[in-house]
Structure formats: C-alpha cells, structure tokens
Design a protein around this motif. Sequence first.
Motif, PDB file in Angstrom:
ATOM      1  N   PHE A  20       0.841  -1.200   0.000  1.00 37.70           N
ATOM      2  CA  PHE A  20       0.000   0.000   0.000  1.00 37.70           C
ATOM      3  C   PHE A  20       0.878   1.253   0.000  1.00 37.70           C
ATOM      4  O   PHE A  20       0.629   2.211  -0.750  1.00 37.70           O
ATOM      5  CB  PHE A  20      -0.908  -0.021   1.237  1.00 37.70           C
ATOM      6  N   TYR A  21       1.917   1.252   0.809  1.00 35.20           N
ATOM      7  CA  TYR A  21       2.843   2.387   0.902  1.00 35.20           C
ATOM      8  C   TYR A  21       3.617   2.565  -0.405  1.00 35.20           C
ATOM      9  O   TYR A  21       3.727   3.676  -0.936  1.00 35.20           O
ATOM     10  CB  TYR A  21       3.798   2.165   2.065  1.00 35.20           C
ATOM     11  N   PHE A  22       4.151   1.457  -0.937  1.00 37.58           N
ATOM     12  CA  PHE A  22       4.934   1.537  -2.175  1.00 37.58           C
ATOM     13  C   PHE A  22       4.090   2.009  -3.353  1.00 37.58           C
ATOM     14  O   PHE A  22       4.578   2.741  -4.219  1.00 37.58           O
ATOM     15  CB  PHE A  22       5.570   0.178  -2.483  1.00 37.58           C
ATOM     16  N   ASN A  23       2.830   1.586  -3.392  1.00 37.07           N
ATOM     17  CA  ASN A  23       1.938   2.010  -4.482  1.00 37.07           C
ATOM     18  C   ASN A  23       1.695   3.516  -4.466  1.00 37.07           C
ATOM     19  O   ASN A  23       1.506   4.135  -5.515  1.00 37.07           O
ATOM     20  CB  ASN A  23       0.599   1.276  -4.398  1.00 37.07           C
ATOM     21  N   LYS A  24       1.670   4.095  -3.282  1.00 46.00           N
ATOM     22  CA  LYS A  24       1.448   5.534  -3.171  1.00 46.00           C
ATOM     23  C   LYS A  24       2.700   6.337  -3.504  1.00 46.00           C
ATOM     24  O   LYS A  24       2.618   7.497  -3.888  1.00 46.00           O
ATOM     25  CB  LYS A  24       0.963   5.894  -1.755  1.00 46.00           C
ATOM     26  N   ILE A 134      -1.613   3.400  10.014  1.00 49.39           N
ATOM     27  CA  ILE A 134      -2.012   4.813  10.043  1.00 49.39           C
ATOM     28  C   ILE A 134      -0.792   5.721   9.870  1.00 49.39           C
ATOM     29  O   ILE A 134      -0.820   6.698   9.112  1.00 49.39           O
ATOM     30  CB  ILE A 134      -2.750   5.140  11.366  1.00 49.39           C
ATOM     31  N   VAL A 135       0.297   5.374  10.560  1.00 52.94           N
ATOM     32  CA  VAL A 135       1.529   6.171  10.443  1.00 52.94           C
ATOM     33  C   VAL A 135       2.065   6.106   9.016  1.00 52.94           C
ATOM     34  O   VAL A 135       2.457   7.126   8.426  1.00 52.94           O
ATOM     35  CB  VAL A 135       2.588   5.676  11.447  1.00 52.94           C
ATOM     36  N   VAL A 136       2.078   4.912   8.437  1.00 54.60           N
ATOM     37  CA  VAL A 136       2.572   4.724   7.070  1.00 54.60           C
ATOM     38  C   VAL A 136       1.695   5.468   6.073  1.00 54.60           C
ATOM     39  O   VAL A 136       2.193   6.135   5.150  1.00 54.60           O
ATOM     40  CB  VAL A 136       2.623   3.217   6.731  1.00 54.60           C
ATOM     41  N   TYR A 137       0.386   5.370   6.263  1.00 58.65           N
ATOM     42  CA  TYR A 137      -0.559   6.003   5.330  1.00 58.65           C
ATOM     43  C   TYR A 137      -0.361   7.521   5.285  1.00 58.65           C
ATOM     44  O   TYR A 137      -0.213   8.104   4.205  1.00 58.65           O
ATOM     45  CB  TYR A 137      -1.992   5.687   5.744  1.00 58.65           C
ATOM     46  N   PHE A 142       1.229  12.767   3.169  1.00 58.20           N
ATOM     47  CA  PHE A 142       1.725  14.120   3.391  1.00 58.20           C
ATOM     48  C   PHE A 142       3.009  14.408   2.615  1.00 58.20           C
ATOM     49  O   PHE A 142       3.370  15.571   2.432  1.00 58.20           O
ATOM     50  CB  PHE A 142       1.961  14.365   4.880  1.00 58.20           C
ATOM     51  N   SER A 143       3.702  13.368   2.168  1.00 56.97           N
ATOM     52  CA  SER A 143       4.917  13.574   1.388  1.00 56.97           C
ATOM     53  C   SER A 143       4.674  13.490  -0.114  1.00 56.97           C
ATOM     54  O   SER A 143       5.603  13.662  -0.895  1.00 56.97           O
ATOM     55  CB  SER A 143       5.974  12.528   1.772  1.00 56.97           C
ATOM     56  N   SER A 144       3.424  13.222  -0.508  1.00 54.74           N
ATOM     57  CA  SER A 144       3.122  13.071  -1.927  1.00 54.74           C
ATOM     58  C   SER A 144       2.917  14.424  -2.589  1.00 54.74           C
ATOM     59  O   SER A 144       2.567  15.411  -1.931  1.00 54.74           O
ATOM     60  CB  SER A 144       1.856  12.224  -2.117  1.00 54.74           C
ATOM     61  N   LYS A 145       3.111  14.473  -3.923  1.00 59.38           N
ATOM     62  CA  LYS A 145       2.914  15.708  -4.686  1.00 59.38           C
ATOM     63  C   LYS A 145       1.451  16.099  -4.745  1.00 59.38           C
ATOM     64  O   LYS A 145       1.118  17.278  -4.812  1.00 59.38           O
ATOM     65  CB  LYS A 145       3.463  15.533  -6.102  1.00 59.38           C
ATOM     66  N   HIS A 207     -11.321   5.004   0.161  1.00 61.74           N
ATOM     67  CA  HIS A 207     -11.327   6.476   0.232  1.00 61.74           C
ATOM     68  C   HIS A 207     -10.346   7.068  -0.764  1.00 61.74           C
ATOM     69  O   HIS A 207     -10.681   8.017  -1.494  1.00 61.74           O
ATOM     70  CB  HIS A 207     -10.956   6.924   1.643  1.00 61.74           C
ATOM     71  N   ASP A 208      -9.138   6.507  -0.826  1.00 59.70           N
ATOM     72  CA  ASP A 208      -8.135   6.993  -1.773  1.00 59.70           C
ATOM     73  C   ASP A 208      -8.597   6.820  -3.214  1.00 59.70           C
ATOM     74  O   ASP A 208      -8.407   7.708  -4.052  1.00 59.70           O
ATOM     75  CB  ASP A 208      -6.813   6.257  -1.563  1.00 59.70           C
ATOM     76  N   LYS A 209      -9.188   5.657  -3.508  1.00 59.33           N
ATOM     77  CA  LYS A 209      -9.689   5.403  -4.853  1.00 59.33           C
ATOM     78  C   LYS A 209     -10.790   6.391  -5.218  1.00 59.33           C
ATOM     79  O   LYS A 209     -10.851   6.892  -6.353  1.00 59.33           O
ATOM     80  CB  LYS A 209     -10.220   3.967  -4.953  1.00 59.33           C
ATOM     81  N   THR A 210     -11.666   6.681  -4.270  1.00 54.61           N
ATOM     82  CA  THR A 210     -12.759   7.627  -4.513  1.00 54.61           C
ATOM     83  C   THR A 210     -12.234   9.025  -4.783  1.00 54.61           C
ATOM     84  O   THR A 210     -12.701   9.719  -5.688  1.00 54.61           O
ATOM     85  CB  THR A 210     -13.726   7.656  -3.303  1.00 54.61           C
TER      86      THR A 210
END
Length: 443
Positions: A20-24, A134-137, A142-145, A207-210
């Motif tokens: 999940f983390y790597f995909n983001k 939750i921490v990973v998510y 927050f670090s994503s563009k 939620h992310d997909k939506t």
Amino acid sequence: MISELCYAIVFIIETIISIFYFNKKFRLKRNYGFVFIIASISSFVSFSIAKLNIPLLNLLSFFIFNFIIIILCYEVNIKSSLFHPFLLISFMIVTEILVFFVFSVLFSIDLDACFRDQYILIIQASISKLLYFIVVYFSAKFSSKEYKSDKSYSSLFLCILPAASISFMYTSIFLCITYNVNETFKFALVICNLLSLLSNIVVFYVHDKTVKTNQKYTELLLTQQKEDNRVTYYELLKEQNENSKVLIHDITKHLNSLKMLSTNNNSDIVKYIDNIENDFDIMNPIDYSNNALLNLITNRYYKICKSEKICFDINIQNTQINFMSDPDITSLFDNLLANSTEAARQSKNRFIVFSIDIRNSNFLVISVLNSSDTKPLQINDSIVSSKKDPKMHGIGIKSIKRVVKKYDGIMTITYNDKQKTFSTTITFQLNNSNVDTICATSN
C-alpha cells in the motif's frame, strides 16, 4: 494451530501495508499478478522466520523482503529502495514499542505474562499493525505531490475509525485479562480484531480510490470546459474576422474613391490614405493553409510569438485536415501551439517550427519543433505541465492525446538534450474516406 493461522494473517497484513505504501510512492513496473506472487512468498518466509523467535532476525527479514518487493516490482533507484524499507522498519519498531508501553501502563501487567497468552499477543499485534498502517498512510500522503498541490485534509476525518478500532481492541484485551474467559471466546475476539484491522485498511483504500476518481472526473470537466471555451472563442473570432474583412474591403473602396477625387497626387491626404491602407493589410490575417479555422489558430500564435520575439516558422500549405471536426481541430492545434509557445518563451534561443505535410500520399504528418532549455518532467508516460496552477497540469496534453486516439493517430514526443529542442510529431493514416474528402475538397 489456530494461533499460528492468526499470526500468519498478521504477517500477510504487514506485507499488504508495505505494498500500500509503495503504491502511493512509486510507479509499478510489473503487473499485479507478479506483485501478488512476490508478496505471498515474502509473507510466508517472514512468518516461517518469525517462528524462530529471534527479534533481530525478524527485523532483518522484514527489511530484506521489503527491499526485494520494491526493487523487483517498482521503478525506483537503489538509494530509495534502501531508504524506504528502513523507514518502514523504523515506523514498525516505534509503533510496537508504543503499543506494548501503553498496554503495560493501562493494565499494570508484566509483559512476560502477556507473552504467555497467544491470543492477547495477537490482539496486541493487531493494534500495533493498525497504528503502523495509520503512520505509514499519512507519511505517504503528506509527502506526496498530490497533497502538496491540493492540501486535502479530508483523510484526517477517517482517523475516527482507527481510533474506535484501537479502543475496541484494548477493550478486548481488558475482557480477556479481567474475566476468566474460555479459549473459544478469545478466538472470537481475535477474529473480530483482525477483521477490524482489515476493514480499516479497506476503508482507507476505498477512500483513496474515490478521491482519485473524483480528481479524474474534475480533470475531465476542466478539459471539456477548456475545449468548449476554445471552440467558442475561435467561432467568435472567425465571425469577427469575416466581418472585419467586409468592413476593410468597403473602407478601402471609399479610400480609393477619395484618392481619385484628390486633385494633387503628392498631397498629404494621399500619403495619409496610403498609410491607412497599409495598416489594413497588416490587420488582414494571412491564409497559411486551406483551412479557415487552422488559419485563425496559427495567426493567433503568430501574433503572440511576434510580440514576445519568438521566431515562428510556418509551413502548412499542404494541409488536408477536413476529416477532423472543428472542435477537434481546435483542441489539437491550439494545445500544440500553446505548449510550444510556453516552452519557447522560457528558453534562450526562442523558436517554433510548425509544419504539416502529406507523405507517401497516405499519411498526414503534423510536426511541432520548439526550443526548450529544460527537459519536461515525464510521469506515467505523460508530460507534466510547467504551469503554476496544479489543476491545469496536463489538461492540454490529454486533449491532444484524445484527438490523436480518436482518429487512430500516432504521437511521438522526443527531447534533444544537446540541441535543447522539444519535438512533437503526430501521424494520421488517411483512409479511403479521408482521401475521398480530400479529393472532393481539392476539386
């Protein structure tokens, strides 16, 4: 046996969180089937190593298998492939220490006594994995563009769910410790806790997909609105151009009549009229091709380039684009010239070469070459726009691709680092219906 099965589920969930983390964070370079196989092997071997009860070996296997997953399945350099597994293992250690510390403070129980009850230990593992997720998510988010551009805080409201789940999990532990419950009841609590952990991951994933689906829908609306506005603009410009031509024609006739009425050919009035006629010639748009709409678009960007001192070389006399609709002509050429103008104005050697030609009597080739001092950023086979407004990123390029795909064209984009040039070439094959249209237009 039952406790081992529950532990195996915990390790599977741990691997799911990593993916999940790597995909983001990164782009997949393999299909999901390959990722599933690697993840399954990783979970199985990690679980087998964990049965040896050597904590340091568990951490090492966690790091190694995350490194293997990221290096085999994602487009990433060596530095990132080492850093992110290390970051994940740091998050996991911190969350596990926090969970066990809170447990010892809440229930005032020696941790050694807790380790003797496998069911309570699995519930604690579920709490630590949920907190870890939750921490990973939020670390990835927050670090994503996407977050830096949109700064959406809607995901924070979802924290109510994991908070409630953790409260439920700690209540389960309280029930197991306070009351003398049988093994069946403990097993039921463990299953409920594992399902609660999985439901949290599923809810955040949905939620992310939506959110991404809504963003794509918004982009489509913006693209459609931009194209509609552009089509309306050129329709009005076309009408205004026709009216201007009629008006200039009539005024020129009147001025010629005034010149003929002038008794002195060297008088100031004749010079004045000549100057006005020259100005009218300048106002008349040039017909670069046999397509009126394309002429309007080209004239517009020619004026922009002239005002900004960009050399604009145009060679589109051999133009046969009648197989396209006017909205598609507008979307294709306006976006092509807009992008090239944007890149050229930011370069030192400012120039644009715009050409259209028919090759081998069967292929329509559209080419735009422009100066560009910086190589465009490319993500997921798409060029990222340099516009300051993040909501407008890539909309013009998507419009171009839509038109190219609609007419079964092929688009090639290249950047020459030595010459500092960016080239876009689009090729359409002229089928029988196109050829008939062209012949009819020529006749």
